[in-house]
Design a protein around this motif. Sequence first.
Motif, PDB file in Angstrom:
ATOM      1  N   ARG A   1       0.824  -1.215   0.000  1.00  0.00           N
ATOM      2  CA  ARG A   1       0.000   0.000   0.000  1.00  0.00           C
ATOM      3  C   ARG A   1       0.859   1.266   0.000  1.00  0.00           C
ATOM      4  NH1 ARG A   1      -3.904  -3.269   2.715  1.00  0.00           N
ATOM      5  NH2 ARG A   1      -2.857  -3.100   4.733  1.00  0.00           N
TER       6      ARG A   1
ATOM      7  N   GLN B   1       2.184   1.672  -3.516  1.00  0.00           N
ATOM      8  CA  GLN B   1       1.114   2.123  -4.403  1.00  0.00           C
ATOM      9  C   GLN B   1       0.822   3.600  -4.194  1.00  0.00           C
ATOM     10  OE1 GLN B   1      -1.849  -0.761  -3.253  1.00  0.00           O
ATOM     11  NE2 GLN B   1      -1.468  -2.054  -5.050  1.00  0.00           N
ATOM     12  N   ARG B   2       0.904   4.044  -2.934  1.00  0.00           N
ATOM     13  CA  ARG B   2       0.692   5.465  -2.647  1.00  0.00           C
ATOM     14  C   ARG B   2       1.790   6.314  -3.289  1.00  0.00           C
ATOM     15  NH1 ARG B   2      -2.045   9.657  -2.843  1.00  0.00           N
ATOM     16  NH2 ARG B   2      -1.586  11.285  -1.311  1.00  0.00           N
TER      17      ARG B   2
ATOM     18  N   GLU C   1       0.917   6.842  -6.768  1.00  0.00           N
ATOM     19  CA  GLU C   1      -0.168   7.813  -6.913  1.00  0.00           C
ATOM     20  C   GLU C   1       0.388   9.234  -6.888  1.00  0.00           C
ATOM     21  OE1 GLU C   1      -2.971   7.062  -3.852  1.00  0.00           O
ATOM     22  OE2 GLU C   1      -3.599   5.111  -4.660  1.00  0.00           O
ATOM     23  N   ILE C   2       1.397   9.458  -6.042  1.00  0.00           N
ATOM     24  CA  ILE C   2       2.013  10.781  -5.933  1.00  0.00           C
ATOM     25  C   ILE C   2       2.862  11.077  -7.156  1.00  0.00           C
ATOM     26  CG2 ILE C   2       3.649  12.190  -4.616  1.00  0.00           C
ATOM     27  CD1 ILE C   2       2.759  10.608  -2.117  1.00  0.00           C
TER      28      ILE C   2
ATOM     29  N   PRO D   1       3.678   8.923 -10.564  1.00  0.00           N
ATOM     30  CA  PRO D   1       3.583   7.723 -11.406  1.00  0.00           C
ATOM     31  C   PRO D   1       4.857   7.398 -12.174  1.00  0.00           C
ATOM     32  CG  PRO D   1       1.659   9.134 -11.699  1.00  0.00           C
ATOM     33  CD  PRO D   1       2.673   9.930 -10.920  1.00  0.00           C
TER      34      PRO D   1
END
Length: 288
Positions: free
Chosen positions: A45, A48-49, A52-53, A55
Amino acid sequence: MRIFFISAAVFLASVSLCPGADDIGALYNSAVKNFSAGKYSDAIRCWQRILEIDPEQVPPHKMIEFTRGKIKQELAPRVQAFEKNMQAGKWFIAHDAACRVLDIDPAYPGLAEKKDKLGEIAGIVEDCSGSGKVPVMLRKSVNAYFDKNPALMFDAAIYAEQLNKDIALGKKISALLFYMEKKYPEARSRVKLIAGMDLMKQMLQSSLDSIYKADYTGAIMFCDRILALDENSTLALMRKGSAYYALNNFNEARKNWQLALKTDPKNKDVKKFLNLLDRKKKKNGGKK
């Protein structure tokens, strides 16, 4: 592991000059700590975060792939332990194994629901791993519950209760049936019992009655219910074969009579039935 921490160090250095580096760096530190602690889902997680910030970051993709492989590797024996103990009727141990799997991967497909149901079952009957007819029937019942087959679930549990002679176990079986009735009240209401006759004998009689009434489909249905409890029931296999014979389905008749003969190789009636089919086949020029 050494490669992993070298990659982590390189990554942290690479993000130090990036916009939002503090956020990404903190997330990456959290990911490394979670991974080291065996909290693989939490580590994923975090990565993945990061994506998101930003790519464009490359290392998180590799870390996610690596960690998922680690999860799969560590989960395999735990999942096997869950399934093995589940089938063996060691429900308390199976529940513990499910919890261990979910500690590593809380999103493991379908396991959270099974774990919750198994916790309720284990709260009633912790272990049913014996070799007698009663434990076998209870295992069939619980497995049918997980397979969402309430008809077999009730047949097996009711038959287990009828066969049981142990007072303490009897109380647990009654509690288990009460639990199942709350889950599937309509299915329970469809099971009609005859006083003074256990369920197996009752269904054998019903299969015979159905044949006498020329309700061959009904006879097959009763035989299938019997065979779900005892696949080696010679009488059920014989009557199922007879019902198919009456329906002119000679292939199924032969199949069931041959199975009956395997369970009772000296059964003269079954041999007569098979000889009847052979004569019929010969009369029809070898056609089945």
